[in-house]
Scaffold this active site. Structure first.
Site, PDB file in Angstrom:
ATOM      1  N   SER A 166       2.624   7.479  -8.826  1.00 46.25           N
ATOM      2  CA  SER A 166       2.225   8.806  -8.345  1.00 46.25           C
ATOM      3  C   SER A 166       2.906   9.911  -9.153  1.00 46.25           C
ATOM      4  CB  SER A 166       2.593   8.968  -6.869  1.00 46.25           C
ATOM      5  OG  SER A 166       2.074   7.915  -6.098  1.00 46.25           O
TER       6      SER A 166
HETATM    7  N1  SAH Z   1       4.166   4.070  -4.515  1.00 43.14           N
HETATM    8  C1  SAH Z   1       3.622   3.707  -5.795  1.00 43.14           C
HETATM    9  C2  SAH Z   1       2.207   4.210  -5.972  1.00 43.14           C
HETATM   10  C3  SAH Z   1       1.344   3.142  -6.514  1.00 43.14           C
HETATM   11  S1  SAH Z   1      -0.381   3.426  -6.420  1.00 43.14           S
HETATM   12  C4  SAH Z   1       4.533   4.160  -6.912  1.00 43.14           C
HETATM   13  O1  SAH Z   1       5.458   4.927  -6.657  1.00 43.14           O
HETATM   14  O2  SAH Z   1       4.340   3.730  -8.049  1.00 43.14           O
HETATM   15  C5  SAH Z   1      -0.782   2.672  -4.866  1.00 43.14           C
HETATM   16  C6  SAH Z   1      -0.517   1.196  -4.744  1.00 43.14           C
HETATM   17  O3  SAH Z   1      -1.079   0.804  -3.492  1.00 43.14           O
HETATM   18  C7  SAH Z   1      -1.160   0.304  -5.803  1.00 43.14           C
HETATM   19  O4  SAH Z   1      -0.191  -0.483  -6.406  1.00 43.14           O
HETATM   20  C8  SAH Z   1      -2.143  -0.567  -4.991  1.00 43.14           C
HETATM   21  O5  SAH Z   1      -2.243  -1.895  -5.472  1.00 43.14           O
HETATM   22  C9  SAH Z   1      -1.501  -0.516  -3.619  1.00 43.14           C
HETATM   23  N2  SAH Z   1      -2.407  -0.842  -2.514  1.00 43.14           N
HETATM   24  C10 SAH Z   1      -3.706  -0.480  -2.327  1.00 43.14           C
HETATM   25  N3  SAH Z   1      -4.175  -0.981  -1.183  1.00 43.14           N
HETATM   26  C11 SAH Z   1      -3.148  -1.695  -0.620  1.00 43.14           C
HETATM   27  C12 SAH Z   1      -3.015  -2.461   0.578  1.00 43.14           C
HETATM   28  N4  SAH Z   1      -4.022  -2.638   1.431  1.00 43.14           N
HETATM   29  N5  SAH Z   1      -1.825  -3.047   0.820  1.00 43.14           N
HETATM   30  C13 SAH Z   1      -0.775  -2.900  -0.015  1.00 43.14           C
HETATM   31  N6  SAH Z   1      -0.843  -2.194  -1.166  1.00 43.14           N
HETATM   32  C14 SAH Z   1      -2.018  -1.598  -1.464  1.00 43.14           C
END
Ligand code: SAH
Length: 225
Positions: free
Chosen positions: A75
């Site tokens: 993010s």
């Molecule tokens: N907090 C992260 C943001 C990553 S983007 C950071 O700081 O880098 C969002 C993430 O949510 C992705 O890795 C995606 O695979 C995950 N995601 C999407 N749907 C999900 C679900 N149902 N359960 C767990 N993770 C999920």
């Protein structure tokens, strides 16, 4: 002294990944309205360049989302700061659940702010990389699991705080059920192109739902990879 000062010079960063680069990012976040000193200080110390691929490390202190593989992104720093600030505004939660570990950056920021972080990621390879980063940085107060985070982490509920870093079209009841009565939830909600950052917090005997700002997150998906 920085919490990470015992890291190697490479890990602490040089040039585009140096402390100066982090300081400039913090100034920018402040200019863009981030006020919480605790959040700014944790982000000033945490080396974000270790949470992206090496080829992108020189861009780690731009205020922008970056690809982390598997079609996912780390993010934007402003969004990480705003979500953390929104979570901490009324009380400091002790136990926080994050859905969507991704690179692990948001979890690592939260780990510097609260006692215990639980984080769930559906893509195993991303989770493996995130765990490696937590170890390298000596962060010991994050527990993680490979699962569909829409189900939360019922064995560990209730949580004082819940943060989603992927957007569902609606808020999952399973997650609301795992929020302590006086807990705070911060999540992007809505279909692509019209997502809003929403906060649920206690109010009298019930809860209020506030819209904080417009955002753009990857979608919350079902199942695991
Ligand atoms: N907090 C992260 C943001 C990553 S983007 C950071 O700081 O880098 C969002 C993430 O949510 C992705 O890795 C995606 O695979 C995950 N995601 C999407 N749907 C999900 C679900 N149902 N359960 C767990 N993770 C999920």
């Amino acid at each position: 002294m920085s919490a990470y000062s015992r890291l190697s010079p490479e890990a602490r960063g040089l040039g585009m990944t140096s402390q100066r680069a982090r300081d400039r990012l913090i100034e920018r976040l402040q200019a863009d309205g981030i006020k919480d000193r605790r959040v700014l200080e944790v982000m000033r110390q945490l080396p974000r360049h270790l949470f992206v691929e090496e080829a992108l490390a020189t861009r780690a202190y731009e205020d922008t989302a970056l690809p982390i593989g598997q079609g996912q992104t780390i993010s934007q720093p402003w969004v990480v700061a705003r979500m953390s600030e929104a979570l901490l505004e009324f009380q400091t939660p002790k136990r926080v659940l994050e859905i969507g570990t991704g690179s692990g950056y948001q979890a690592a920021v939260l780990a510097g702010l609260v006692e215990q972080v639980h984080t769930v990621e559906r893509i195993e390879e991303l989770l493996r990389n995130a765990r490696r980063r937590f170890r390298k940085l000596g962060i010991a107060n994050i527990r993680s699991k490979h699962d569909d985070g829409r189900l939360g982490w019922p064995e560990e509920a209730l949580f004082d705080g819940i943060v989603l870093t992927a957007a569902g079209v609606t808020l999952e009841n399973a997650l609301l059920d795992q929020l302590a009565p006086d807990g705070v939830l911060v999540a992007p909600v809505g279909a692509a192109g019209r997502q809003q950052l929403v906060r649920i917090r206690p109010d009298g005997d019930g809860r209020v739902r506030e819209v904080l700002c417009a955002v753009s997150f990857v979608p919350l998906l079902s199942g695991v990879l």
